[in-house]
Motif scaffolding. Structure first.
Motif, PDB file in Angstrom:
ATOM      1  N   PRO A 136      -2.826  -4.084 -12.164  1.00 36.08           N
ATOM      2  CA  PRO A 136      -2.527  -3.595 -10.810  1.00 36.08           C
ATOM      3  C   PRO A 136      -1.615  -4.523 -10.012  1.00 36.08           C
ATOM      4  O   PRO A 136      -0.754  -4.057  -9.257  1.00 36.08           O
ATOM      5  CB  PRO A 136      -3.903  -3.488 -10.151  1.00 36.08           C
ATOM      6  CG  PRO A 136      -4.873  -3.428 -11.270  1.00 36.08           C
ATOM      7  CD  PRO A 136      -4.261  -4.194 -12.401  1.00 36.08           C
ATOM      8  N   THR A 137      -1.749  -5.807 -10.177  1.00 34.15           N
ATOM      9  CA  THR A 137      -0.906  -6.750  -9.443  1.00 34.15           C
ATOM     10  C   THR A 137       0.550  -6.629  -9.882  1.00 34.15           C
ATOM     11  O   THR A 137       1.457  -6.590  -9.057  1.00 34.15           O
ATOM     12  CB  THR A 137      -1.400  -8.194  -9.649  1.00 34.15           C
ATOM     13  OG1 THR A 137      -2.767  -8.271  -9.260  1.00 34.15           O
ATOM     14  CG2 THR A 137      -0.583  -9.184  -8.837  1.00 34.15           C
ATOM     15  N   PHE A 176       1.874  -4.041 -11.500  1.00 31.21           N
ATOM     16  CA  PHE A 176       2.346  -2.679 -11.253  1.00 31.21           C
ATOM     17  C   PHE A 176       2.937  -2.560  -9.857  1.00 31.21           C
ATOM     18  O   PHE A 176       3.979  -1.942  -9.662  1.00 31.21           O
ATOM     19  CB  PHE A 176       1.211  -1.666 -11.429  1.00 31.21           C
ATOM     20  CG  PHE A 176       1.631  -0.262 -11.119  1.00 31.21           C
ATOM     21  CD1 PHE A 176       2.372   0.469 -12.031  1.00 31.21           C
ATOM     22  CD2 PHE A 176       1.289   0.325  -9.916  1.00 31.21           C
ATOM     23  CE1 PHE A 176       2.768   1.762 -11.747  1.00 31.21           C
ATOM     24  CE2 PHE A 176       1.679   1.620  -9.616  1.00 31.21           C
ATOM     25  CZ  PHE A 176       2.418   2.341 -10.536  1.00 31.21           C
ATOM     26  N   SER A 177       2.298  -3.191  -8.893  1.00 32.76           N
ATOM     27  CA  SER A 177       2.775  -3.085  -7.513  1.00 32.76           C
ATOM     28  C   SER A 177       4.130  -3.749  -7.317  1.00 32.76           C
ATOM     29  O   SER A 177       4.856  -3.397  -6.390  1.00 32.76           O
ATOM     30  CB  SER A 177       1.745  -3.672  -6.549  1.00 32.76           C
ATOM     31  OG  SER A 177       1.625  -5.057  -6.732  1.00 32.76           O
ATOM     32  N   THR A 178       4.510  -4.687  -8.183  1.00 37.48           N
ATOM     33  CA  THR A 178       5.817  -5.326  -8.055  1.00 37.48           C
ATOM     34  C   THR A 178       6.868  -4.697  -8.954  1.00 37.48           C
ATOM     35  O   THR A 178       8.065  -4.819  -8.679  1.00 37.48           O
ATOM     36  CB  THR A 178       5.741  -6.827  -8.389  1.00 37.48           C
ATOM     37  OG1 THR A 178       5.396  -7.001  -9.759  1.00 37.48           O
ATOM     38  CG2 THR A 178       4.762  -7.549  -7.498  1.00 37.48           C
ATOM     39  N   TYR A 229       7.842  -1.658  -9.409  1.00 32.92           N
ATOM     40  CA  TYR A 229       8.615  -0.534  -8.904  1.00 32.92           C
ATOM     41  C   TYR A 229       9.296  -0.798  -7.560  1.00 32.92           C
ATOM     42  O   TYR A 229       9.973   0.077  -7.024  1.00 32.92           O
ATOM     43  CB  TYR A 229       7.757   0.734  -8.825  1.00 32.92           C
ATOM     44  CG  TYR A 229       6.660   0.700  -7.791  1.00 32.92           C
ATOM     45  CD1 TYR A 229       6.901   1.105  -6.489  1.00 32.92           C
ATOM     46  CD2 TYR A 229       5.382   0.288  -8.131  1.00 32.92           C
ATOM     47  CE1 TYR A 229       5.897   1.076  -5.541  1.00 32.92           C
ATOM     48  CE2 TYR A 229       4.369   0.256  -7.191  1.00 32.92           C
ATOM     49  CZ  TYR A 229       4.640   0.653  -5.902  1.00 32.92           C
ATOM     50  OH  TYR A 229       3.638   0.627  -4.976  1.00 32.92           O
ATOM     51  N   HIS A 230       9.192  -1.969  -7.014  1.00 32.58           N
ATOM     52  CA  HIS A 230       9.889  -2.316  -5.776  1.00 32.58           C
ATOM     53  C   HIS A 230      11.354  -2.614  -6.077  1.00 32.58           C
ATOM     54  O   HIS A 230      11.670  -3.281  -7.061  1.00 32.58           O
ATOM     55  CB  HIS A 230       9.245  -3.542  -5.110  1.00 32.58           C
ATOM     56  CG  HIS A 230       7.976  -3.231  -4.423  1.00 32.58           C
ATOM     57  ND1 HIS A 230       7.929  -2.721  -3.152  1.00 32.58           N
ATOM     58  CD2 HIS A 230       6.690  -3.325  -4.838  1.00 32.58           C
ATOM     59  CE1 HIS A 230       6.671  -2.524  -2.805  1.00 32.58           C
ATOM     60  NE2 HIS A 230       5.892  -2.886  -3.817  1.00 32.58           N
TER      61      HIS A 230
END
Length: 90
Positions: free
Chosen positions: A61-62, A64-66, A68-69
Motif C-alpha cells: 500500500p505504501t 502503490f500510493s506513490t 501512480y503520482h
C-alpha cells in the motif's frame, strides 16, 4: 515486498540492468533490490540489450500510493533515461 529491481538474461544486458536498478532507485528513493538474471520473454532477445524493470510493488500500500503520482512517474522516467544514456558507448 518493496523497492525496485531489474531483470536481464543475456550478458550484453547485464550492464543496462544494473544501471537501470541504480539510477531508478536513486531518482525515486526506493529500495534498490538489484539486477538479477531472469528467463523472461522480454529479456531473451539477443538483438539488443533488453531488460525488465520492476519499478515497485503495487501490493504494498505504501508503494502503490506513490507509483501512480505524476511526480513519481517523472522521477522513474528520469532515472530510466539516465540509465539508457549511461549505457550508450561514447
Amino acid at each position: 515486498a518493496r523497492g525496485s529491481e531489474c531483470y536481464y538474461f543475456t550478458h550484453q544486458s547485464q550492464r543496462l540492468a544494473q544501471l537501470m536498478a541504480d539510477n531508478v532507485t536513486a531518482a525515486t528513493g526506493r529500495l534498490n533490490r538489484g539486477a538479477f538474471n531472469g528467463y523472461y520473454y522480454v529479456t531473451r532477445t539477443d538483438i539488443a540489450p533488453s531488460v525488465l524493470m520492476e519499478y515497485g510493488f503495487m501490493i504494498n500500500p505504501t508503494e502503490f500510493s506513490t507509483l501512480y503520482h505524476n511526480t513519481d512517474i517523472y522521477k522513474a522516467a528520469y532515472g530510466t533515461a539516465q540509465a539508457v544514456l549511461k549505457a550508450i558507448p561514447q
